[in-house]
Design an enzyme around this catalytic site. Structure first.
Site, PDB file in Angstrom:
ATOM      1  N   LYS A  99      21.900 -80.953-106.091  1.00  0.00           N
ATOM      2  CA  LYS A  99      22.652 -79.986-105.294  1.00  0.00           C
ATOM      3  C   LYS A  99      22.862 -80.503-103.881  1.00  0.00           C
ATOM      4  O   LYS A  99      21.921 -80.953-103.233  1.00  0.00           O
ATOM      5  CB  LYS A  99      21.916 -78.644-105.263  1.00  0.00           C
ATOM      6  N   THR A 111      22.473 -66.439 -97.720  1.00  0.00           N
ATOM      7  CA  THR A 111      22.101 -67.536 -98.627  1.00  0.00           C
ATOM      8  C   THR A 111      20.683 -67.383 -99.158  1.00  0.00           C
ATOM      9  O   THR A 111      20.174 -68.271 -99.840  1.00  0.00           O
ATOM     10  CB  THR A 111      22.218 -68.882 -97.895  1.00  0.00           C
ATOM     11  N   GLY A 146      17.812 -66.758-101.459  1.00  0.00           N
ATOM     12  CA  GLY A 146      17.642 -66.675-102.906  1.00  0.00           C
ATOM     13  C   GLY A 146      18.699 -67.365-103.732  1.00  0.00           C
ATOM     14  O   GLY A 146      18.776 -67.153-104.939  1.00  0.00           O
ATOM     15  N   THR A 147      19.520 -68.229-103.125  1.00  0.00           N
ATOM     16  CA  THR A 147      20.580 -68.889-103.903  1.00  0.00           C
ATOM     17  C   THR A 147      20.004 -69.818-104.971  1.00  0.00           C
ATOM     18  O   THR A 147      20.530 -69.890-106.085  1.00  0.00           O
ATOM     19  CB  THR A 147      21.517 -69.685-102.977  1.00  0.00           C
ATOM     20  N   GLY A 148      18.922 -70.538-104.643  1.00  0.00           N
ATOM     21  CA  GLY A 148      18.323 -71.434-105.640  1.00  0.00           C
ATOM     22  C   GLY A 148      17.763 -70.677-106.824  1.00  0.00           C
ATOM     23  O   GLY A 148      17.957 -71.064-107.981  1.00  0.00           O
ATOM     24  N   CYS A 149      17.054 -69.575-106.553  1.00  0.00           N
ATOM     25  CA  CYS A 149      16.518 -68.732-107.630  1.00  0.00           C
ATOM     26  C   CYS A 149      17.654 -68.211-108.507  1.00  0.00           C
ATOM     27  O   CYS A 149      17.585 -68.254-109.750  1.00  0.00           O
ATOM     28  CB  CYS A 149      15.765 -67.532-107.042  1.00  0.00           C
TER      29      CYS A 149
END
Length: 490
Positions: A187, A222, A224-227
């Site tokens: 990413k 942004t 919690g975007t990875g979760c």
């Protein structure tokens, strides 16, 4: 005697059962709370096993409470002893003993899809894990189908410094993939630029780097975007079976959710994404009137199933003369039905709905007349029967009463046929009426039916209770006339 065959997006045919193993976020934007929202927004049923209770908000983490490892074991076993899990998403683990417990459970249960989001580096850049925990997490990688690190986390996994450009991100991802035998979602969100690059990296594949580019969404929401992304990928992987397709669909969903995050007005720091923005925009908050109507005609539908026409159609024993009579009446019906659909197009205020009905008016004749040409001779054109006259008269009266009643009246023409076609699809092989069955079992016709149902739900949700009752009566009468139309052939 139904709507047109149209094309549309692929949808889930099953509900993915997805387990999140992660920490909590009491503000709801990250961790397990975000995972459950993401899973639901992408069509899955979410479950959760808590590894840590985290006191955090949009501005940062205050403290972490880790329950005993034995309780983690009980949570995991309580799920796997009862529920067949299609996919697992793993987030915050924290300590070596927690990682070891999860690893043991994965080896024992062997879930078919595992996505690991390695929570290792805080937004501030501080390392969250001890060196022993970092190594334990690396040892967990071979048990995952996909790992989704951001730039700092990828550097930790690769035992290197944070990448400064995209080429270095890809090199580190290839290193991790090759060393640990795991696919990596590389990413580029932490890199500068108005365009964000991501890639599915698999060192063992013929094409080891499959890249996706998208414009950057400039937003402060942004958290919690990875979760959220990793949970979405796990959910879609159940449906697609292809990692690149799952990533692509998840990214498109997340981009839309990012664009609407600030509208939530949650928190004073980095707010969350709006997980359900697309659903709220396109589906609204109204309950389904159509589903209620469908249940209310359940007895009528069951009776239709046992009528001689459908039982003979299902097992192929229906007399050819009866089927030809039915098709001849259907030919008359379609001429009038096309006019009703055209009239709906004139009444529709929404341009999308207008286009749907206009296309339906054309397609219902051009598509389904193929059946008539196959079965009917030039002389097989009996006069329209009473059931045909009654049905067309009802539809014409309904559509002239108003748009809502017209939409409700034509809905059984879609729904009952789609339902019958779907249920008879497995019996089409060798059946002399297979072409008829396959016409209504076709996924494109099923999609057109869903569109008609969505239109009916939207209209029913916007009118007064008395008007909704009138729509129900129009729907009920059409369902009864569908049965009479079938029965007239025998």
């Amino acid at each position: 005697m139904s709507g047109p065959v149209t094309s549309g997006p692929e949808t889930l045919t099953v509900t993915p059962r997805v387990l999140s193993i992660a920490g909590t976020d009491p503000t709801g934007g990250a961790g397990i709370q975000a995972d459950l929202k993401s899973i639901a927004a992408n069509g899955g049923y979410g479950m959760a096993v808590v590894t840590a209770l985290v006191a955090q908000n949009t501005r940062g983490v205050r403290s972490v409470h880790t329950p005993p490892t034995g309780f983690l074991r009980e949570q995991l076993n309580s799920v796997s002893d009862d529920v067949e899990t299609d996919a697992v998403k793993i987030g915050m683990l924290g300590a070596p003993e927690i990682i070891a417990e999860v690893a043991g459970w994965l080896r024992r249960v062997r879930p078919p899809i595992v996505v690991l989001d390695p929570v290792m580096v805080a937004t501030s850049g501080d390392r969250l894990l001890t060196p022993e925990a970092e190594q334990a997490l690396r040892d967990l990688l071979p048990l995952a189908g996909l790992v989704t690190p951001n730039v700092p986390e990828l550097a930790v996994l690769a035992d290197a410094g944070p990448a400064r450009d995209w080429d270095e991100v890809v090199r580190q991802a290839l290193e991790v993939s090759g060393r640990w035998g795991v696919r990596v979602l590389a990413k580029g969100g932490h890199l500068a630029g108005d365009e964000v690059s991501d890639a599915l990296v698999d060192a063992g594949a013929t094409d080891p780097v499959l890249r996706l580019d998208a414009p950057r969404v400039h937003t402060s929401s942004t958290h919690g975007t990875g979760c959220s992304l990793s949970s979405a990928v796990a959910t879609w992987q159940v449906a697609t079976g292809d990692w690149f397709t799952s990533i692509d669909r998840s990214k498109r969903w997340l981009t839309e959710s990012l664009r609407h995050g600030e509208q939530l007005n949650v928190g004073q720091g980095h707010g969350p994404v709006s997980h359900f923005a697309g659903l709220w925009q396109r589906a609204g908050l109204s309950t389904s009137a159509g589903d209620e109507w469908w249940q209310r005609v359940d007895g009528l539908r069951r009776a239709t199933d046992t009528d001689p026409f459908l039982t003979g159609l299902a097992d192929g024993s229906l007399a050819g003369a009866a089927f030809r009579y039915y098709l001849a009446q259907d030919a008359y019906y379609l001429e009038g039905y096309a006019g009703v659909l055209s009239r709906l197009g004139q009444l529709a205020d929404d341009p999308v709905e207008r286009a749907f009905w206009v296309a339906a008016a054309t397609a219902c004749v051009t598509t389904e007349s193929n059946l008539h040409r196959t079965w009917l001779g030039a002389s097989e054109r009996p006069a329209p029967g009473p059931a045909t006259h009654a049905y067309l008269g009802h539809l014409r009266q309904a559509v002239e009463t108003g748009y809502g009643q017209g939409v409700a009246a034509v809905l059984p023409c879609y729904w009952m046929y789609a339902d019958i076609g779907h249920r008879l699809a497995s019996r089409a092989a060798g059946n002399p009426y297979a072409e008829w069955i396959e016409t209504y079992a076709d996924p494109l016709f099923q999609y057109a039916t869903r569109q008609a149902r969505e239109i009916a739900d939207r209209v029913a949700g916007a009118v007064s209770p008395p008007q909704r009752e009138q729509m129900w009566r129009a729907f009920e009468r059409s369902a009864q006339l569908e049965r009479e139309f079938f029965a007239a052939a025998v």
